[in-house]
Design a protein around this motif. Structure first.
Motif, mmCIF file in Angstrom:
data_model
loop_
_atom_site.group_PDB
_atom_site.id
_atom_site.type_symbol
_atom_site.label_atom_id
_atom_site.label_comp_id
_atom_site.label_asym_id
_atom_site.label_seq_id
_atom_site.Cartn_x
_atom_site.Cartn_y
_atom_site.Cartn_z
ATOM 1 N N ILE A 89 0.450 -0.952 0.020
ATOM 2 C CA ILE A 89 -0.081 0.142 -0.495
ATOM 3 C C ILE A 89 1.109 1.061 -0.216
ATOM 4 O O ILE A 89 1.873 1.207 0.961
ATOM 5 C CB ILE A 89 -1.046 0.114 1.254
ATOM 6 N N ASN A 90 0.502 2.256 -1.342
ATOM 7 C CA ASN A 90 1.806 3.707 -0.853
ATOM 8 C C ASN A 90 0.574 5.259 -1.011
ATOM 9 O O ASN A 90 -0.677 4.715 -0.396
ATOM 10 C CB ASN A 90 1.927 3.671 -2.377
ATOM 11 N N GLU A 91 0.955 5.949 0.378
ATOM 12 C CA GLU A 91 0.132 6.406 0.285
ATOM 13 C C GLU A 91 1.180 8.243 -0.898
ATOM 14 O O GLU A 91 1.876 7.996 -0.429
ATOM 15 C CB GLU A 91 1.127 7.413 1.389
ATOM 16 N N ASN A 92 -0.743 8.123 -0.886
ATOM 17 C CA ASN A 92 0.244 9.489 -2.148
ATOM 18 C C ASN A 92 0.427 10.819 -1.872
ATOM 19 O O ASN A 92 -0.140 11.669 -0.376
ATOM 20 C CB ASN A 92 -1.361 9.807 -2.659
ATOM 21 N N GLY A 144 -0.588 -0.649 -3.649
ATOM 22 C CA GLY A 144 0.237 -0.966 -4.953
ATOM 23 C C GLY A 144 -0.101 -2.507 -5.270
ATOM 24 O O GLY A 144 -0.013 -2.286 -5.929
ATOM 25 N N LEU A 145 1.014 -3.508 -4.554
ATOM 26 C CA LEU A 145 0.406 -4.430 -4.906
ATOM 27 C C LEU A 145 0.075 -4.948 -4.385
ATOM 28 O O LEU A 145 -0.685 -5.855 -5.341
ATOM 29 C CB LEU A 145 2.024 -5.525 -4.588
ATOM 30 N N ALA A 146 -1.229 -4.523 -3.543
ATOM 31 C CA ALA A 146 -2.262 -4.815 -2.932
ATOM 32 C C ALA A 146 -3.122 -4.209 -3.981
ATOM 33 O O ALA A 146 -3.940 -2.776 -4.673
ATOM 34 C CB ALA A 146 -2.666 -4.428 -1.468
ATOM 35 N N GLU A 147 -4.608 -4.952 -4.192
ATOM 36 C CA GLU A 147 -5.607 -4.877 -5.028
ATOM 37 C C GLU A 147 -6.498 -4.497 -3.654
ATOM 38 O O GLU A 147 -6.741 -3.373 -4.595
ATOM 39 C CB GLU A 147 -6.327 -6.155 -5.724
ATOM 40 N N SER A 148 -6.929 -4.991 -2.764
ATOM 41 C CA SER A 148 -7.968 -4.105 -2.078
ATOM 42 C C SER A 148 -7.536 -4.636 -0.640
ATOM 43 O O SER A 148 -6.731 -5.557 -0.253
ATOM 44 C CB SER A 148 -8.644 -4.619 -2.349
ATOM 45 N N TRP A 149 -8.377 -3.671 0.582
ATOM 46 C CA TRP A 149 -7.722 -4.338 2.026
ATOM 47 C C TRP A 149 -8.899 -3.692 2.651
ATOM 48 O O TRP A 149 -10.183 -3.276 2.830
ATOM 49 C CB TRP A 149 -6.517 -3.102 1.810
ATOM 50 N N GLN A 150 -9.272 -4.871 3.971
ATOM 51 C CA GLN A 150 -10.232 -4.404 4.015
ATOM 52 C C GLN A 150 -9.559 -3.918 6.128
ATOM 53 O O GLN A 150 -8.957 -4.561 6.221
ATOM 54 C CB GLN A 150 -11.303 -5.441 4.591
ATOM 55 N N VAL A 151 -10.340 -3.443 6.555
ATOM 56 C CA VAL A 151 -9.726 -2.897 7.976
ATOM 57 C C VAL A 151 -11.565 -3.501 9.030
ATOM 58 O O VAL A 151 -12.448 -3.049 8.825
ATOM 59 C CB VAL A 151 -9.488 -1.632 8.564
ATOM 60 N N LEU A 152 -11.087 -4.469 10.242
ATOM 61 C CA LEU A 152 -12.447 -5.417 10.688
ATOM 62 C C LEU A 152 -11.264 -4.950 12.261
ATOM 63 O O LEU A 152 -11.158 -4.681 13.098
ATOM 64 C CB LEU A 152 -12.479 -6.636 10.003
ATOM 65 N N ASN A 183 -12.583 -3.042 14.570
ATOM 66 C CA ASN A 183 -11.863 -2.475 15.558
ATOM 67 C C ASN A 183 -10.752 -1.917 15.419
ATOM 68 O O ASN A 183 -10.371 -1.392 16.054
ATOM 69 C CB ASN A 183 -12.577 -2.016 17.261
ATOM 70 N N GLY A 184 -10.852 -2.028 13.835
ATOM 71 C CA GLY A 184 -9.330 -1.942 13.302
ATOM 72 C C GLY A 184 -7.703 -2.694 14.059
ATOM 73 O O GLY A 184 -6.484 -2.944 13.405
ATOM 74 N N GLN A 185 -8.668 -3.800 14.444
ATOM 75 C CA GLN A 185 -7.713 -5.208 15.114
ATOM 76 C C GLN A 185 -6.885 -6.251 14.495
ATOM 77 O O GLN A 185 -6.396 -7.091 14.140
ATOM 78 C CB GLN A 185 -7.707 -5.660 16.520
ATOM 79 N N ARG A 186 -7.685 -6.002 13.056
ATOM 80 C CA ARG A 186 -7.655 -7.431 12.304
ATOM 81 C C ARG A 186 -7.946 -6.339 10.702
ATOM 82 O O ARG A 186 -8.907 -5.410 10.639
ATOM 83 C CB ARG A 186 -8.972 -8.037 11.914
ATOM 84 N N VAL A 187 -7.412 -6.694 9.965
ATOM 85 C CA VAL A 187 -6.876 -6.869 8.738
ATOM 86 C C VAL A 187 -6.683 -7.618 7.293
ATOM 87 O O VAL A 187 -6.099 -8.497 7.676
ATOM 88 C CB VAL A 187 -5.705 -5.321 7.904
ATOM 89 N N VAL A 188 -7.355 -7.289 6.614
ATOM 90 C CA VAL A 188 -7.572 -8.141 5.501
ATOM 91 C C VAL A 188 -6.949 -7.777 4.500
ATOM 92 O O VAL A 188 -7.269 -6.999 3.498
ATOM 93 C CB VAL A 188 -8.604 -8.877 4.751
ATOM 94 N N ILE A 189 -5.584 -8.257 3.202
ATOM 95 C CA ILE A 189 -4.999 -7.429 1.928
ATOM 96 C C ILE A 189 -4.866 -8.343 1.158
ATOM 97 O O ILE A 189 -4.753 -9.697 2.188
ATOM 98 C CB ILE A 189 -3.392 -7.210 2.657
ATOM 99 N N THR A 190 -5.832 -8.230 -0.095
ATOM 100 C CA THR A 190 -5.653 -8.941 -1.587
ATOM 101 C C THR A 190 -4.824 -8.060 -1.920
ATOM 102 O O THR A 190 -4.991 -7.005 -2.785
ATOM 103 C CB THR A 190 -7.027 -8.813 -1.961
ATOM 104 N N LEU A 191 -3.912 -9.000 -2.900
ATOM 105 C CA LEU A 191 -3.374 -9.015 -3.625
ATOM 106 C C LEU A 191 -3.847 -8.924 -5.651
ATOM 107 O O LEU A 191 -4.867 -9.836 -5.119
ATOM 108 C CB LEU A 191 -1.733 -9.945 -3.530
#
Length: 598
Positions: free
Chosen positions: A76-79, A88-96, A98-106
């Motif tokens: 993930i990049n910051e513009n 970036g290399l990730a297609e998408s992500w989910q924050v679940l 209350n922020g204690q779980r993140v799922v990243i999809t390439l």
């Protein structure tokens, strides 16, 4: 500067970039001008860098001069235009949760530079086997510790493209950190992690050194290494398996080759730029007025990003431990001086930073008082409790006398046992301004009776003394900008951090030390850093980082000096520059083109 800063990285939030763009044919001659031939058809970029890389292994790198920016992309990049997170290399992500779980999809179809597929297995390997491996001394680990127990994220594979990260409690920088850490190829490195050498250390610790054939280094970024000639240059070529394409389906980046020209002097870099051998320059203070007069004629533009996001300081070695041979890292007599808060404060009051700004920086700098970037919302203003040390030599002398020091008949400062107060100031040779600063510090401290000896070394030799042998008294140095997020400095401020240079503790793989002492104020800053990362409420986070700055400005493990203005000279050959103060002129390098009429 760090080569990693040439490309977007959310770990850094800004890019300290020195890039140049030409159309030239690569040869192996020593003079950069030999790259510029009329027969050249391949678009290239020449980059001036101040030092050699110390390793080709990104997990082990602690040097400001590296090769990793072109070799690796972030998930993930910051513009820097919007400050928003982007794939970036990730297609998408989910924050679940209350922020204690993140799922990243390439993204689908990602490949390493050797053509092998990049999958979720590489992410899990990079975290679990490398960054979170207690036997591997990677500085990245420091920024991933969640609490006082040292808990770190749990990482598991969901499927070939999905990875789940979980933390046991809230962690404010969570998404930015897991999205920004370099992912490494499991198929190339896993065996080295799982096997040990004769000393019982993972063979990974000696993988991908600067003696490795550059073509063997595998990445996922826009370029691959082709050639490394020590003390001369690193040559990259475009990665044929890189994922980015433009709207018409054309592969990016458009620039075919990169050349990192190693020029270990800001004076010599300035000469190379003026002679046309470089198309971009981090403008040194001593070169600004000259270059400004040549701006239009020589067809380049100087961008001013304001105060640099980095920090420049002197720091005393507070380590009271002994090395594996039973020898103290610091002379015990000096150690007693250095570990007195009043001594450090006196030195701070004795340095005339306004004169330093005028002379060493030619007025092109700002006085610095905190480790936190002045434009960050977490910066503590002096009116809210940040202690500021403006030039006051009489106050310095008073503090020294109160701390038990005295003056002899020659007006030399001595301690209570009559030992002359004398120490060595270490700095690196590549930046002329550092030598000028060191010379002034020696003069200023002589006025309060302290004798300072200077030791000016090449950057890698300087780093060896700081990180390996630890036989130094005081050093003049700096850290690259961490942007607006204080947690980026966790490896510096956390007690067990790999860059806790002023009192560096035992590190994995290093010879043992005995008698390491941690002060109460260090422990309190460590606690605040943990608390600041766990706090989700922004106003409460500010108060936590305010308190850490109050302690740091009182205890002064770092005596802040002057930070340069971020000045970048760029030739009129680039199309598509979107300059920002945090991103610099080349954060979007992958989409830049060469103007045809240049």
């Amino acid at each position: 500067m760090s080569f990693a800063s040439i490309f977007p990285s959310i770990k850094r939030f800004r890019l300290l970039i020195i890039l140049a763009l030409i159309t030239a044919l690569v040869t192996v001659a020593c003079n950069p001008s030999n790259y510029q031939t009329k027969a050249a058809q391949v678009p290239q970029m020449i980059v001036a860098v101040l030092g050699e890389p110390s390793t080709f292994n990104p997990a082990l790198n602690e040097s400001a001069y590296s090769v990793f920016g072109p070799l690796y992309d972030s998930l993930i990049n910051e513009n820097p235009l919007t400050n928003e997170l982007e794939p970036g290399l990730a297609e998408s992500w989910q924050v679940l949760d209350n922020g204690q779980r993140v799922v990243i999809t390439l993204k689908k179809g990602l490949k390493w530079s050797d053509g092998k597929p990049m999958t979720a297995d590489d992410i899990v390997f990079s975290y679990n086997d490398i960054y979170l491996n207690p036997k591997i001394p990677t500085p990245t680990k420091d920024s991933l510790r969640i609490n006082e127990r040292g808990d770190t994220p749990k990482v598991r594979k969901i499927d070939e493209l999905k990875v789940e990260f979980t933390v046991p409690e809230p962690f404010a920088p969570f998404l930015r950190w897991v999205g920004g850490i370099t992912i490494l190829p499991a198929h190339a490195l896993k065996e080295s992690v799982n096997t040990t050498d004769s000393s019982g250390n993972p063979k990974f610790l000696t993988m991908w050194t600067t003696g490795t054939d550059p073509k063997e280094i595998i990445g996922n970024g826009p370029y691959v290494m082709e050639t490394y000639i020590p003390s001369q240059r690193v040559i990259f070529r475009r990665n044929p398996y890189y994922w980015r394409k433009d709207a018409q389906g054309n592969p990016q980046p458009y620039i075919e080759r990169l050349i990192f020209q190693i020029i270990e002097s800001t004076d010599n870099q300035l000469i190379s730029f003026r002679s046309g051998q470089l198309d971009n320059l981090e403008v040194p203070p001593e070169g600004f007025s000259l270059l400004k007069r040549e701006e239009k004629r020589a067809k380049f533009k100087i961008y001013n990003g304001g105060p640099d996001t980095g920090t420049t300081f002197i720091s005393f070695n507070l380590n009271q431990a002994k090395n594996s041979k039973g020898q103290p890292f610091v002379d015990p007599i000096k150690s007693r001086w250095f570990n007195k808060k009043e001594f450090r404060q006196a030195v701070a009051y004795a340095i005339d930073r306004e004169t330093m700004k005028t002379n060493a920086f030619r007025g092109l700098g700002e006085l610095q008082n905190s480790f936190v970037y002045v434009k960050s919302p977490y910066f503590l203003p002096p009116e809210k409790g940040l202690k500021v040390y403006n030039y006051d030599p009489e106050k310095a002398k008073k503090l020294l006398l109160q701390a038990g020091f005295k003056y002899n008949g020659q007006n030399q400062l001595v301690d209570e046992d009559g030992n002359r107060v004398r120490f060595t100031l270490l700095t690196n040779a590549e930046r002329k301004v550092r030598g000028d600063m060191a010379a002034q510090i020696r003069q200023d401290l002589a006025k309060i009776g302290i004798q300072v000896d200077l030791q000016i070394l090449s950057f890698n030799a300087y780093l060896e003394k700081l990180k390996v042998t630890q036989d130094w008294d005081c050093y003049l140095g700096g850290f690259a900008g961490g942007g607006v997020e204080p947690h980026s400095a966790s490896n510096i401020w956390r007690i067990n951090g790999a860059s806790h240079a002023f009192n560096l503790g035992p590190q994995p793989g290093d010879p043992p030390m005995t008698g390491w002492v941690v002060s109460d104020w260090e422990k309190e800053i460590d606690r605040l850093y943990i608390k600041g990362a766990q706090e989700i409420d922004e106003n409460k986070r500010k108060e936590i980082y305010y308190e850490y700055q109050r302690i740091a400005s009182e205890q002064l493990p770092f005596i802040h000096l002057v930070e340069r203005l971020d000045l970048q000279a760029v030739r009129d050959r680039f199309q598509g520059i979107k300059y920002t103060a945090l991103g610099g002129p080349f954060w979007n390098l992958y989409e830049l083109k060469i103007a045809e009429d240049n």
